[in-house]
Motif scaffolding. Structure first.
Motif, PDB file in Angstrom:
ATOM      1  N   GLY A   1       0.766  -1.154  -0.101  1.00  0.00           N
ATOM      2  CA  GLY A   1      -0.139  -0.046  -0.117  1.00  0.00           C
ATOM      3  C   GLY A   1       0.912   1.188  -0.089  1.00  0.00           C
ATOM      4  N   LEU A   2       1.985   1.144   0.009  1.00  0.00           N
ATOM      5  CA  LEU A   2       2.970   2.198   0.160  1.00  0.00           C
ATOM      6  C   LEU A   2       3.067   3.143  -1.197  1.00  0.00           C
ATOM      7  CD1 LEU A   2       6.143   1.124   2.116  1.00  0.00           C
ATOM      8  CD2 LEU A   2       4.314   2.470   2.897  1.00  0.00           C
ATOM      9  N   VAL A   3       2.910   4.653  -1.014  1.00  0.00           N
ATOM     10  CA  VAL A   3       2.998   5.211  -2.240  1.00  0.00           C
ATOM     11  C   VAL A   3       4.276   6.212  -2.141  1.00  0.00           C
ATOM     12  CG1 VAL A   3       2.072   6.805  -3.957  1.00  0.00           C
ATOM     13  CG2 VAL A   3       0.514   5.006  -2.638  1.00  0.00           C
ATOM     14  N   ARG A   4       5.188   6.313  -3.064  1.00  0.00           N
ATOM     15  CA  ARG A   4       5.991   7.275  -2.849  1.00  0.00           C
ATOM     16  C   ARG A   4       6.495   7.921  -4.157  1.00  0.00           C
ATOM     17  NH1 ARG A   4      10.863   5.031  -4.670  1.00  0.00           N
ATOM     18  NH2 ARG A   4      10.644   3.062  -5.800  1.00  0.00           N
ATOM     19  N   GLN A   5       6.933   8.955  -3.983  1.00  0.00           N
ATOM     20  CA  GLN A   5       7.262   9.933  -5.165  1.00  0.00           C
ATOM     21  C   GLN A   5       8.894  10.046  -5.283  1.00  0.00           C
ATOM     22  OE1 GLN A   5       4.974  13.545  -4.874  1.00  0.00           O
ATOM     23  NE2 GLN A   5       4.177  13.125  -6.672  1.00  0.00           N
ATOM     24  N   SER A   6       9.048  10.174  -6.736  1.00  0.00           N
ATOM     25  CA  SER A   6      10.748  10.333  -6.963  1.00  0.00           C
ATOM     26  C   SER A   6      11.061  11.830  -6.749  1.00  0.00           C
ATOM     27  CB  SER A   6      10.975   9.690  -8.319  1.00  0.00           C
ATOM     28  OG  SER A   6      12.048  10.555  -8.769  1.00  0.00           O
ATOM     29  N   PRO A   7      12.261  12.016  -6.018  1.00  0.00           N
ATOM     30  CA  PRO A   7      12.534  13.467  -5.634  1.00  0.00           C
ATOM     31  C   PRO A   7      12.773  14.179  -7.120  1.00  0.00           C
ATOM     32  CG  PRO A   7      14.207  11.940  -5.480  1.00  0.00           C
ATOM     33  CD  PRO A   7      13.229  10.916  -5.542  1.00  0.00           C
ATOM     34  N   SER A   8      13.441  13.573  -8.099  1.00  0.00           N
ATOM     35  CA  SER A   8      13.809  14.235  -8.980  1.00  0.00           C
ATOM     36  C   SER A   8      12.738  14.746  -9.773  1.00  0.00           C
ATOM     37  CB  SER A   8      14.692  13.392 -10.030  1.00  0.00           C
ATOM     38  OG  SER A   8      13.854  12.407 -10.442  1.00  0.00           O
ATOM     39  N   THR A   9      11.444  14.598  -9.628  1.00  0.00           N
ATOM     40  CA  THR A   9      10.689  15.082 -10.651  1.00  0.00           C
ATOM     41  C   THR A   9       9.567  15.963  -9.857  1.00  0.00           C
ATOM     42  OG1 THR A   9       9.446  13.248 -10.209  1.00  0.00           O
ATOM     43  CG2 THR A   9      10.370  13.222 -12.341  1.00  0.00           C
ATOM     44  N   PHE A  10       9.185  16.160  -8.518  1.00  0.00           N
ATOM     45  CA  PHE A  10       8.374  17.037  -8.016  1.00  0.00           C
ATOM     46  C   PHE A  10       9.163  18.381  -7.853  1.00  0.00           C
ATOM     47  CE2 PHE A  10      10.253  16.409  -4.173  1.00  0.00           C
ATOM     48  CZ  PHE A  10      10.149  15.100  -3.552  1.00  0.00           C
ATOM     49  N   GLU A  11       8.230  19.216  -7.701  1.00  0.00           N
ATOM     50  CA  GLU A  11       8.467  20.512  -7.815  1.00  0.00           C
ATOM     51  C   GLU A  11       8.907  21.051  -6.325  1.00  0.00           C
ATOM     52  OE1 GLU A  11       6.034  23.570  -9.317  1.00  0.00           O
ATOM     53  OE2 GLU A  11       6.059  22.542 -11.456  1.00  0.00           O
ATOM     54  N   LEU A  12       9.927  22.183  -6.178  1.00  0.00           N
ATOM     55  CA  LEU A  12      10.301  22.464  -4.697  1.00  0.00           C
ATOM     56  C   LEU A  12       8.996  23.071  -4.034  1.00  0.00           C
ATOM     57  CD1 LEU A  12      13.844  24.101  -5.442  1.00  0.00           C
ATOM     58  CD2 LEU A  12      13.347  22.098  -4.659  1.00  0.00           C
ATOM     59  N   VAL A  13       8.874  22.381  -3.020  1.00  0.00           N
ATOM     60  CA  VAL A  13       7.555  22.972  -2.179  1.00  0.00           C
ATOM     61  C   VAL A  13       8.165  23.354  -0.821  1.00  0.00           C
ATOM     62  CG1 VAL A  13       5.437  22.416  -1.089  1.00  0.00           C
ATOM     63  CG2 VAL A  13       6.032  21.608  -3.241  1.00  0.00           C
ATOM     64  N   SER A  14       8.137  24.525  -0.578  1.00  0.00           N
ATOM     65  CA  SER A  14       8.803  25.051   0.963  1.00  0.00           C
ATOM     66  C   SER A  14       7.920  24.402   1.894  1.00  0.00           C
ATOM     67  CB  SER A  14       8.556  26.675   0.859  1.00  0.00           C
ATOM     68  OG  SER A  14       9.558  27.199   0.011  1.00  0.00           O
ATOM     69  N   THR A  15       8.898  24.128   2.935  1.00  0.00           N
ATOM     70  CA  THR A  15       8.189  23.898   4.153  1.00  0.00           C
ATOM     71  C   THR A  15       7.240  25.015   4.937  1.00  0.00           C
ATOM     72  OG1 THR A  15      10.003  22.353   4.529  1.00  0.00           O
ATOM     73  CG2 THR A  15       8.393  22.465   6.584  1.00  0.00           C
ATOM     74  N   ALA A  16       6.178  24.660   5.130  1.00  0.00           N
ATOM     75  CA  ALA A  16       5.437  25.998   5.728  1.00  0.00           C
ATOM     76  C   ALA A  16       5.910  26.257   7.139  1.00  0.00           C
ATOM     77  CB  ALA A  16       3.884  25.537   6.020  1.00  0.00           C
ATOM     78  N   ALA A  17       5.943  27.607   7.659  1.00  0.00           N
ATOM     79  CA  ALA A  17       6.593  28.269   8.670  1.00  0.00           C
ATOM     80  C   ALA A  17       5.425  27.947   9.895  1.00  0.00           C
ATOM     81  CB  ALA A  17       6.676  29.682   8.639  1.00  0.00           C
ATOM     82  N   PRO A  18       5.909  27.732  10.955  1.00  0.00           N
ATOM     83  CA  PRO A  18       7.268  27.813  11.476  1.00  0.00           C
ATOM     84  C   PRO A  18       8.037  26.464  11.100  1.00  0.00           C
ATOM     85  CG  PRO A  18       5.682  27.311  13.325  1.00  0.00           C
ATOM     86  CD  PRO A  18       4.861  27.521  12.181  1.00  0.00           C
ATOM     87  N   LEU A  19       9.239  26.738  10.890  1.00  0.00           N
ATOM     88  CA  LEU A  19      10.067  25.456  10.689  1.00  0.00           C
ATOM     89  C   LEU A  19      10.687  24.804  11.790  1.00  0.00           C
ATOM     90  CD1 LEU A  19      12.329  27.483   8.182  1.00  0.00           C
ATOM     91  CD2 LEU A  19      10.351  26.099   7.426  1.00  0.00           C
ATOM     92  N   GLY A  20      10.654  25.650  12.978  1.00  0.00           N
ATOM     93  CA  GLY A  20      11.038  24.875  14.214  1.00  0.00           C
ATOM     94  C   GLY A  20      12.523  25.218  14.387  1.00  0.00           C
ATOM     95  N   GLY A  21      12.995  25.078  15.773  1.00  0.00           N
ATOM     96  CA  GLY A  21      14.116  25.040  16.076  1.00  0.00           C
ATOM     97  C   GLY A  21      14.901  26.614  15.670  1.00  0.00           C
ATOM     98  N   TYR A  22      16.191  26.340  15.421  1.00  0.00           N
ATOM     99  CA  TYR A  22      16.849  27.516  14.907  1.00  0.00           C
ATOM    100  C   TYR A  22      16.604  27.825  13.647  1.00  0.00           C
ATOM    101  CZ  TYR A  22      20.358  24.152  13.090  1.00  0.00           C
ATOM    102  OH  TYR A  22      20.807  22.900  12.622  1.00  0.00           O
ATOM    103  N   PHE A  23      16.070  26.991  12.737  1.00  0.00           N
ATOM    104  CA  PHE A  23      15.542  27.247  11.369  1.00  0.00           C
ATOM    105  C   PHE A  23      15.154  28.473  10.746  1.00  0.00           C
ATOM    106  CE2 PHE A  23      15.329  22.304  11.016  1.00  0.00           C
ATOM    107  CZ  PHE A  23      16.657  22.392  11.281  1.00  0.00           C
ATOM    108  N   ASP A  24      14.048  28.994  11.807  1.00  0.00           N
ATOM    109  CA  ASP A  24      13.366  30.072  11.249  1.00  0.00           C
ATOM    110  C   ASP A  24      14.249  31.365  11.609  1.00  0.00           C
ATOM    111  OD1 ASP A  24      10.401  29.420  11.272  1.00  0.00           O
ATOM    112  OD2 ASP A  24      10.914  28.486  12.998  1.00  0.00           O
ATOM    113  N   GLU A  25      15.023  31.167  12.564  1.00  0.00           N
ATOM    114  CA  GLU A  25      16.126  32.301  13.059  1.00  0.00           C
ATOM    115  C   GLU A  25      16.942  32.464  11.906  1.00  0.00           C
ATOM    116  OE1 GLU A  25      17.636  31.904  16.674  1.00  0.00           O
ATOM    117  OE2 GLU A  25      19.250  33.418  16.155  1.00  0.00           O
ATOM    118  N   VAL A  26      17.524  31.504  11.217  1.00  0.00           N
ATOM    119  CA  VAL A  26      18.459  31.663  10.300  1.00  0.00           C
ATOM    120  C   VAL A  26      17.925  32.149   8.828  1.00  0.00           C
ATOM    121  CG1 VAL A  26      19.842  30.086   8.587  1.00  0.00           C
ATOM    122  CG2 VAL A  26      19.942  29.695  11.303  1.00  0.00           C
TER     123      VAL A  26
END
Lengths: 455, 213
Positions: free
Chosen positions: B22-47
């Protein structure tokens, strides 16, 4: 050998076909051209200072006993002084990164272990940590402790080779014999634990290939008891030795800012005074639970690196004995049968191999076990897509693995950030302006391993 | 490499008894860059916040947090500027450029990626910068002026992937011989190797063996 002084006499005689018998003028890209048209020859010779005028290009390597493998150093000398050093690498390039892309994830350990052949356990562990991070699995506690013990044993053996080869290159031949003698004891332990002395492929994604043998703990304890005396011997042999001091003190100087700019890490960075050790600063494999110091020195020279390496061996011994106390019975591989390599090794009449009981189990008792064995061995497991970077503190500095997965059974891309490769860039910075003999001492203090550098 | 694959062992339909069908997965080379929604957590937001404040909102094409690691996708002609800010700003202080490596995604238009791993020793933080160029104009700014350690690593990326680093003092091959043709770690460059006979069986070279999706 090239000399750049040349004399061209202004007495050209044209041949019948119009070409000069002597080259009257010629284009030269370096050095001075003397045009002698008479006068006192002795005066002309006296005006030339051979030491400052003559530049020798000397190729050290790629085949040279003092270059730690197939490293080529093109040195431009002015007398004994080194004016420029250009390191040339690539003679041991074996395409390990490319080859990984054609094997499954588990087979990858057999390749990465061959990169830096003096620190195979570190290559394997860094690679497996990356694969495990991609998979999102945590290895059992016992596997972590075994990894730490094996890594620290490996660190000691690597530092012993560093001391031994540095000793050999600087004329302390007995140090070479003692260093290799004691390294042999560690290789014996490796052989007892995983059947191989080098390139073991012992650390696997999900844990380690097999548990310690029955007498493994005893062997390691004996070594931990033995080694401090050996270290005292080395110190007695080298530390107070005036020749050793003169050959290393103030040689190969590289301060903290130089190290950081050039990306130099490991004992060389710590010898400049910065206590940056990934085991402390970004712990992995449970290093935060061990009690040890990060040795530093403020000499920033070859001597400081020698002292730091000796101290690191002592700290490694502390970690090993703590690790032995932490060993508790338990599995050494993740429980997940979709990842764990299905082999159960055992010592048979003809050496180490698959345990007969396990073969009996998969061949006649369990269809599921047979399927898993077949699928995992022929295809390998799938790793969810994404990329990670894991870094560990190898004997020569930060060893990083940048692993990219496309979700398949084979790595899409694995890059090894090899400390030997990065650190070698600093040879010009620490050798130029010094003496030729100090190129060898400075280079040896970086402890490069070309198998790792060229991959 | 297909867009979407199913199951642990790549089996279609029935036949997979493992329960992973039942697992469905996508190849990384074809999907578009989708930013992770804020807040990113940890120090990531600060950077990311500090970087955007200093260099403008558009400096990051995408910001992705995956497996606890921060990746900032940037334009190939802003690499040097971003690295200089990352190194020099008091709130960022990424003193060490740990690694520069290339990755080839043959299915993408901008298939050659250059990935930088920066380490802040002051704050004990890690950041990954990633930039992508196409084969028609594979030019990325060199960061050797900011991080001299990138010298050999950029030469390696040039050697293996053919990425041209603009501003590098002497961009020559480093691991392969000087007169080598091609860039060996591109995906369309063959591995090579020869077939061997072993106990009567014919074993093809590694890149011609059966591979599994």
């Amino acid at each position: 050998m090239t000399t750049t002084d040349s004399a061209s006499f202004t007495a050209p005689q044209a041949d019948a076909d119009g070409t000069d018998a002597y080259a009257a003028e010629r284009d030269t890209t370096e050095g001075r051209v003397y045009t002698v048209t008479g006068g006192d020859w002795d005066e002309l010779v006296a005006s030339v200072d051979p030491v400052s005028e003559e530049r020798l290009i000397v190729n050290l390597g790629p085949q040279h006993p003092s270059t730690h493998g197939v490293l080529r150093l093109v040195c431009e000398l002015e007398g004994e002084t080194v004016r420029s050093v250009r390191p040339i690498v690539g003679y041991l390039h074996t395409g390990i990164e490319k080859n990984l892309e054609y094997r499954n994830w588990t087979q990858g350990t057999t390749f990465v272990t061959r990169a830096d052949y003096l620190a195979p356990i570190f290559n394997e562990t860094a690679y497996c940590l990356a694969v495990e991070k991609l998979l999102g699995v945590t290895v059992p506690k016992r596997a972590d402790v075994i990894r730490v013990i094996m890594m620290e044993l490996n660190r000691i053996s690597s530092h012993l080779v560093a001391l031994a080869t540095t000793g050999m290159e600087l004329g302390a031949l007995s140090m070479m014999i003692y260093g290799f003698r004691d390294r042999e004891k560690i290789l014996d332990i490796f052989e007892a634990v995983c059947g191989l002395r080098m390139n073991m492929a012992y650390v696997r994604p999900g844990g380690v290939a097999q548990d310690l043998p029955a007498d493994g703990v005893k062997m390691i304890r004996e070594f931990v008891d033995y080694m401090p005396k050996g270290l005292d011997d080395y110190e007695g042999l080298l530390t107070g030795n005036v020749i050793w001091q003169e050959r290393t003190q103030g040689v190969g100087y590289l301060d903290v800012s130089g190290c950081l700019a050039l990306g130099v890490t490991g004992p060389v960075l710590r010898s400049a005074g910065l206590a940056w050790d990934l085991r402390k600063t970004q712990p992995y494999c449970g290093y935060e639970e061990y009690d040890f110091e990060v040795p530093t020195h403020n000499g920033a020279d070859a001597w400081a690196r020698y002292v730091v390496r000796l101290d690191e061996i002592r700290e490694s011994l502390k970690i090993i004995s703590q690790g032995l106390d932490k060993l508790e019975p338990g599995p050494v591989m993740v429980e997940d049968k979709k990842i764990a390599w299905p082999a159960q090794l055992a010592l048979g009449g003809d050496g180490m191999g698959n345990s007969l009981n396990h073969i009996r189990h998969i061949m006649s008792q369990s269809m599921e076990a047979l399927i898993h064995h077949f699928k995992l061995v022929t295809e390998g497991f799938r790793v969810p897509a994404g990329q990670v970077y894991t870094a560990i503190e190898a004997p020569r500095g930060e060893l990083g693995i940048h692993a990219v997965s496309d979700g398949g059974t084979r790595p899409f891309r694995v890059h090894m950030r090899e400390p030997s490769f990065i650190n070698l860039q600093s040879i010009p910075a620490l050798a130029e302006g010094g003496l030729l003999a100090d190129v060898i001492a400075g280079g040896a203090s970086l402890d490069p391993v070309m198998g790792g550098c060229d991959r | 490499m297909s867009d979407q694959e199913q199951g642990l062992f790549g089996v279609a339909g029935t036949g997979d008894t493992s329960g992973f069908g039942g697992l469905v997965r996508q190849s990384p080379s074809t999907f578009e860059l989708v930013s992770t929604a804020a807040p990113l957590g940890g120090y990531f937001d600060e950077v990311v916040g500090a970087l955007r404040e200093l260099l403008g909102e558009d400096v990051a094409r995408a910001v992705i947090v995956d497996r606890g690691e921060l990746t900032i996708h940037i334009a190939p002609d802003r690499v040097a500027e971003v690295c200089k800010t990352m190194r020099d700003d008091e709130g960022l202080r990424f003193e060490l450029c740990s690694s520069v490596s290339g990755v080839d995604y043959p299915d993408q238009r901008n298939r050659l990626h250059v990935v930088y791993h920066l380490t802040s020793m002051t704050y004990r933080r890690n950041v990954r910068l990633e930039t992508a160029v196409g084969l028609d104009h594979p030019v990325v700014q060199s960061v050797t002026a900011v991080y001299p350690t990138a010298d050999w690593q950029e030469r390696e990326a040039y050697d293996m992937f053919g990425v041209v680093f603009e501003g590098h003092p002497h961009l020559t091959r480093i691991l392969m011989p000087d007169d080598w043709e091609g860039h060996p770690q591109r995906k369309d460059y063959p591995l090579g190797g020869i077939a061997v006979e072993y106990k009567g069986a014919h074993i093809p070279p590694p890149d011609e063996r059966r591979s599994y999706k």
